[in-house]
Design an enzyme around this catalytic site. Structure first.
Site, mmCIF file in Angstrom:
data_model
loop_
_atom_site.group_PDB
_atom_site.id
_atom_site.type_symbol
_atom_site.label_atom_id
_atom_site.label_comp_id
_atom_site.label_asym_id
_atom_site.label_seq_id
_atom_site.Cartn_x
_atom_site.Cartn_y
_atom_site.Cartn_z
ATOM 1 N N ASP A 16 27.412 24.529 52.124
ATOM 2 C CA ASP A 16 27.852 25.277 50.946
ATOM 3 C C ASP A 16 27.326 26.702 51.038
ATOM 4 O O ASP A 16 26.113 26.920 51.093
ATOM 5 C CB ASP A 16 27.329 24.591 49.678
ATOM 6 N N THR A 67 32.697 30.128 48.374
ATOM 7 C CA THR A 67 31.483 30.954 48.477
ATOM 8 C C THR A 67 31.275 31.479 49.903
ATOM 9 O O THR A 67 30.731 32.555 50.086
ATOM 10 C CB THR A 67 30.248 30.142 48.040
ATOM 11 N N THR A 68 31.696 30.692 50.896
ATOM 12 C CA THR A 68 31.587 31.163 52.289
ATOM 13 C C THR A 68 32.671 32.203 52.565
ATOM 14 O O THR A 68 32.405 33.233 53.199
ATOM 15 C CB THR A 68 31.742 29.977 53.262
ATOM 16 N N ASP A 77 31.025 21.479 42.953
ATOM 17 C CA ASP A 77 32.060 22.444 43.352
ATOM 18 C C ASP A 77 33.445 21.946 42.931
ATOM 19 O O ASP A 77 34.261 22.708 42.411
ATOM 20 C CB ASP A 77 32.043 22.655 44.872
#
Length: 561
Positions: free
Chosen positions: A40, A73-74, A367
Site C-alpha cells: 500500500d 496512493t502509489t 481501501d
C-alpha cells in the site's frame, strides 16, 4: 536547487514503483523494531524516514489520496515523480519554472475535463458497479485471490451505513488470529472482543433474545478513598456507618440498573466483581471497560443512548437487538449483537494466519471500503489497467499539435508522463513493456471509441478491453490523483531555494527564526538573525560591531529585539 529537489522526488517515487498493480511486489519496512509488510503506497510512504524537505511533499499527496479516495496512493506518487522527471530537461535547458508550471496546470485541467467527459455513469447496475470497483481496489492487494469473498462483504458493510453520513468509522474491523482467511465474515450489527471480567462472569447468560440494552459511562464498583483522605470519628461505631454508606451507594446504583428493565449493561468504565455477581444472580449480562468506538457503534445499531448517571433512566434511552450472544472465534471470545433495528453499523471479522497478514488484510479492506463509499457518492467509473491514462495521453498529444510555442512541448511531456502507469503495470507483471505500449498506442490511435478502454491485461500478458473485463475504477480516484500529482509537481518546481537554520536544529538551540530575545523580553539571551545562524555575522556585521554579538547588544531593551 530545482534539479536537486526533482532528483530527491524521483528517488522516492523509485521506492514504491514496483508495488503498482495486481502483480506488484511487497515492501518490508523495519522501523523501531516493528516489521510491516505492505504494498500500500500510503503505508510505505508513511513509514519511510524521508529527510529531504521537498521529497516530503510526495508523502503528503499520498496521505491525502488515502484520506480522500483510499486507493491510488502509489499511482499518485509515480505520476508526480514522472511529471518532474519529464520537466527536468526543461529546467536544465534554462526554461523558466513559471512557464513550465503554467503548461502543467493547463494540461491537468484539460485531462480532468476529458475524464469527466468520457466517464461512464452506472445507474441501473449500481450494485454491480460497487462490487467491481471494490474488486479492482483489492486486485493489487494480498487478498486479491479472495476478492470474490471480500468485495460483496465490503459493499454490504457500506450499504448498512447511513446514506447521508456514510461514516466508514462505523464499520468495525476486528482481527482474529488463526483459521483461514476464507473464514472472515460480516456481522450486520456490532461485535467486539470480550472485555476484562471479574468473578461471577461465567454465571452470566451467554445468549439472550430481544434484550433491552443499557449503555453507561458510570463506574459500578466500590471506589477507594482519595489519597490522604481523612475521616475523624469520635466513636468506633461511627466507622461502620461510613462503610455501610459506601455499600449503600453502590447497591443503589445496581438496583436502579436492574429496575430499568435492561438485560444487558455495557459501561465505558469498570464494573467491579460485586456488580458482575449481582447482575449474574439476576440473569443479566454486563461488560465494563468497553472501548469508546465499540460503545458508539452499539449505540448507533441498537438505538441506545449513553447515560452518565443511573438516575432517571427511561425506556427511551434503552436500546434493543434481536439476538445477543457470546461466541468463541479463534482463541478469543466475542460479544455479538445481531438483528439491530436501527442498524447503521456493521462489523467485519478478519481471520488469518499471521499478524502481518491480518494487518495487511485490514489495510486492504479499508481501501476497498473507501472506494465503495466514494462510488456511492459519485457513481461514475473509468476503466483501469492504464486504459484511461493512455486515452488522456493520446488526447493531450493531439491537442498539443494545435498550440504553438513552449506550451506544446510541456503538454507533450505531461502526456508522456501519464504513460508511466501502463508501462509500470506491464513491467511489474514481467511483460515486455515496450511491446505492450506499442500495442496500446496503436489501439487507442486507430480504433476510436472502441479502443478507448484498451489497457494492460496482466493475466494473459497482452492487452484487452479492461472495461469489459470488469476492471473499473471510480472517476473520483483518477481526478484526485491527477490534480494532486500536478499540484505537487508545480509546488516543487516553484521552489528555488531552501533556507535552513542550523542553530535551531541543535538540541537546546534557538527556535526563533528572527532576532527576538528569549521570551520577547529585555535581558536574557537574544536570538540570532537567520543570516548569522547560516554562517554570517548577523546584525553585528551590519552594525559595525566586532565579532560575536556586540552589534545586537545595542538593541537590547523592552522590545527584546
Amino acid at each position: 536547487q530545482i534539479v536537486s529537489n526533482i532528483n530527491a522526488c524521483m528517488a522516492v517515487a523509485e521506492t514504491v514503483r514496483t508495488t503498482l498493480g495486481p502483480r506488484g511486489m511487497d515492501k518490508l519496512v523495519y522501523v523501531n523494531g516493528r516489521t510491516t509488510i505492505s504494498n500500500d503506497g500510503a503505508t510505505i510512504m508513511r513509514l519511510l524516514d524521508i529527510v529531504h524537505p521537498a521529497a516530503k511533499t510526495l508523502v503528503d499527496i499520498s496521505m491525502a489520496q488515502d484520506a480522500e479516495v483510499g486507493d491510488g496512493t502509489t499511482s499518485v506518487v509515480l505520476l508526480a515523480g514522472e511529471i518532474l522527471k519529464e520537466c527536468k530537461d526543461f529546467v536544465e535547458d534554462g526554461l523558466h519554472p513559471r512557464v513550465i508550471i503554467r503548461g502543467l496546470r493547463e494540461s491537468c485541467t484539460m485531462a480532468i475535463q476529458r475524464i469527466k467527459d468520457i466517464a461512464v455513469r452506472q445507474g441501473d447496475l449500481f450494485r454491480q458497479l460497487l462490487e467491481k470497483t471494490a474488486g479492482t481496489a483489492l486486485n493489487s492487494k494480498l487478498i486479491a485471490r479472495q476478492k470474490h469473498l471480500f468485495a460483496p462483504m465490503v459493499v454490504d458493510a457500506v450499504m448498512h451505513l447511513d446514506r447521508d453520513m456514510c461514516d466508514i468509522k462505523l464499520v468495525g474491523i476486528k482481527k482474529v488470529t488463526g483459521g483461514s482467511v476464507t473464514e472472515s465474515q460480516l456481522i450486520q450489527g456490532v461485535a467486539f472482543k470480550k472485555t476484562f471480567s471479574y468473578a461471577g462472569f461465567e454465571q452470566q447468560p451467554k445468549h439472550l433474545e430481544n434484550p433491552k440494552i443499557l449503555l453507561l459511562n458510570v463506574e459500578l464498583e466500590l471506589k477507594s478513598e482519595k489519597e490522604n483522605a481523612e475521616v475523624r470519628i469520635t466513636d468506633p461505631d461511627q466507622y461502620q456507618s461510613i462503610v455501610d454508606a459506601e455499600w449503600r451507594i453502590i447497591y443503589e446504583k445496581l438496583e436502579k440498573c436492574v429496575d430499568c428493565g435492561a438485560k444487558i449493561i455495557l459501561s465505558k468504565l469498570p464494573i467491579g466483581d460485586l456488580g458482575t455477581q449481582y447482575f449474574a444472580d439476576r440473569g443479566m449480562f454486563c461488560a465494563g471497560r468497553v472501548a469508546a468506538d465499540d460503545l458508539e457503534r452499539v449505540a448507533k445499531a441498537t438505538g441506545a443512548v449513553v447515560q452518565t448517571s443511573i438516575h432517571g433512566i427511561t425506556d427511551s434511552v434503552l436500546g434493543e437487538c434481536a439476538i445477543f450472544e457470546e461466541k468463541g472465534l479463534g482463541d478469543e471470545r466475542y460479544n455479538i449483537f445481531t438483528g439491530c433495528p436501527k442498524a447503521k453499523t456493521a462489523t467485519i471479522i478478519l481471520r488469518g494466519g499471521g499478524e502481518q497478514f491480518l494487518a495487511e488484510t485490514e489495510r486492504s479492506v479499508h481501501d476497498a471500503l473507501m472506494i465503495v463509499k466514494r462510488s456511492m457518492a459519485n457513481p461514475t467509473v473509468v476503466a483501469g489497467g492504464g486504459a484511461i491514462e493512455l486515452e488522456l495521453s493520446k488526447f493531450l498529444r493531439e491537442h498539443a499539435k494545435t498550440i504553438p510555442g513552449k506550451q506544446q512541448l510541456i503538454m507533450n511531456s505531461f502526456a508522456k508522463a501519464l504513460e508511466v502507469i501502463p508501462r509500470q503495470l506491464a513491467d511489474n507483471a514481467g511483460i515486455d513493456s515496450t511491446d505492450i505500449m506499442n500495442k496500446l498506442r496503436k489501439a487507442h490511435a486507430t480504433e476510436g471509441t472502441e479502443g478507448r478502454w484498451i489497457g494492460v491485461d496482466v493475466l494473459n500478458e497482452g492487452v484487452c478491453d479492461t472495461y469489459l473485463s470488469g476492471v473499473w475504477e471510480p472517476a473520483a480516484n483518477k481526478l484526485n490523483s491527477l490534480a494532486a500529482a500536478t499540484e505537487a509537481a508545480c509546488c516543487i518546481l516553484s521552489i528555488d531555494e531552501t533556507v535552513r537554520n542550523p542553530a535551531s536544529e541543535k538540541p537546546g538551540g534557538d527556535s526563533q527564526g528572527m532576532g527576538l530575545g528569549a521570551g520577547g523580553r529585555g535581558g536574557g539571551r537574544t536570538g540570532r538573525m537567520v543570516s548569522e545562524a547560516m554562517g554570517g555575522r548577523g546584525m553585528a556585521g551590519m552594525m559595525g560591531g566586532g565579532r560575536g554579538r556586540k552589534g545586537v547588544n545595542m538593541f537590547k531593551g523592552k522590545g527584546g529585539a
